[in-house]
Write a protein that holds these residues in place. Structure first.
Motif, short mmCIF file in Angstrom:
data_model
loop_
_atom_site.label_atom_id
_atom_site.label_comp_id
_atom_site.label_asym_id
_atom_site.label_seq_id
_atom_site.Cartn_x
_atom_site.Cartn_y
_atom_site.Cartn_z
N PHE A 25 -0.82 8.39 -1.47
CA PHE A 25 -1.03 7.35 -2.00
C PHE A 25 -2.09 7.43 -3.19
N GLU A 26 -3.26 8.32 -2.92
CA GLU A 26 -4.49 8.69 -3.41
C GLU A 26 -4.15 8.73 -4.85
N THR A 81 8.74 4.56 8.71
CA THR A 81 8.87 6.11 7.98
C THR A 81 8.50 6.24 6.57
N MET A 82 9.14 5.51 6.17
CA MET A 82 9.06 4.99 3.88
C MET A 82 7.45 4.78 3.76
N LEU A 83 6.19 4.35 4.69
CA LEU A 83 5.54 3.86 4.36
C LEU A 83 4.80 5.07 4.50
N GLU A 84 4.88 6.16 6.02
CA GLU A 84 4.55 6.96 5.61
C GLU A 84 4.78 7.83 4.45
N PRO A 90 -0.28 -4.59 2.04
CA PRO A 90 -0.46 -5.40 0.09
C PRO A 90 -0.33 -4.18 -0.69
N ASP A 91 0.04 -3.30 -0.84
CA ASP A 91 -0.03 -2.31 -1.64
C ASP A 91 1.70 -2.18 -2.34
N ILE A 92 2.62 -3.10 -1.79
CA ILE A 92 4.39 -2.99 -1.68
C ILE A 92 4.19 -4.04 -3.32
N PRO A 148 -5.05 3.82 -0.08
CA PRO A 148 -3.86 2.40 0.44
C PRO A 148 -4.84 1.56 1.45
N GLY A 149 -4.37 0.13 1.17
CA GLY A 149 -4.66 -0.52 2.13
C GLY A 149 -4.26 -0.34 3.67
#
Length: 177
Positions: free
Chosen positions: A29-30, A20-23, A79-81, A37-38
């Motif tokens: 992100f962009e 959920t946090m990633l979504e 990869p982006d964290i 993002p990766g």
């Protein structure tokens, strides 16, 4: 999120919260960072990963927490964290174990490498359930404690993801008011 003993229920909740946090963060992100993002995500265990995990479970001295983790989750890619975090799929852990064997963590402890970061440092779990991180990007150099247990390591990843999501949201709002 609290960090109790590792269980399938706890891992399911952890996976849902991370996803959920990633979504939310990756949707912005962009716009925030100026590039895409990766591939970030928590991949649920499937028949193929469970078959590899079953072979890994036959390994002598496999830490119990790793078997529990792989019964629910096949892989983690962040990869982006921060500088990047990866929990390798069980087939890769088994391949590395076959090729390199357990890593020496201290004079009296060995561990099984199960992950890495974006700089090539390795994460290994010892028989007592403690997570260690290599001090360099090497299988043979020193390791230092990273977390007292796998659930606490996973909680660290949860907190890093939450911070990433908050920062992305904050920058998105500040930039686009």
């Amino acid at each position: 999120m609290t960090t109790p003993d590792l269980s399938v229920d706890w891992l399911t909740t952890w996976q849902i919260e991370i996803t959920t946090m990633l979504e939310q963060a990756l949707a912005r992100f962009e716009t925030v960072h100026g590039y895409p993002p990766g591939d970030n995500g928590v991949l649920a265990a499937d028949d193929r990963s469970r078959a590899a995990a079953s072979r890994l479970n036959d390994t002598p001295d496999l830490p119990a927490a790793l078997g529990i983790f792989y019964s629910s989750i096949a892989e983690l890619q962040l990869p982006d964290i921060d500088h990047g975090y990866f929990i390798h799929p069980p087939a890769l852990v088994l391949d590395h174990l076959t090729e390199y064997g357990p890593v020496r963590l201290t004079d009296h402890r060995t561990g099984i490498v199960f992950g890495s970061d974006g700089g090539g440092h390795l994460f290994a779990l010892d028989q007592n359930g403690q997570v260690h991180r290599s001090t360099t990007a090497s299988w043979i150099d020193d390791f230092e404690p990273a977390a007292p247990s796998l659930p606490q390591f996973l909680e660290q990843l949860h907190q890093a993801t939450a911070g990433f999501a908050d920062d992305t949201k904050r920058h998105s709002v500040a930039d686009h008011g």
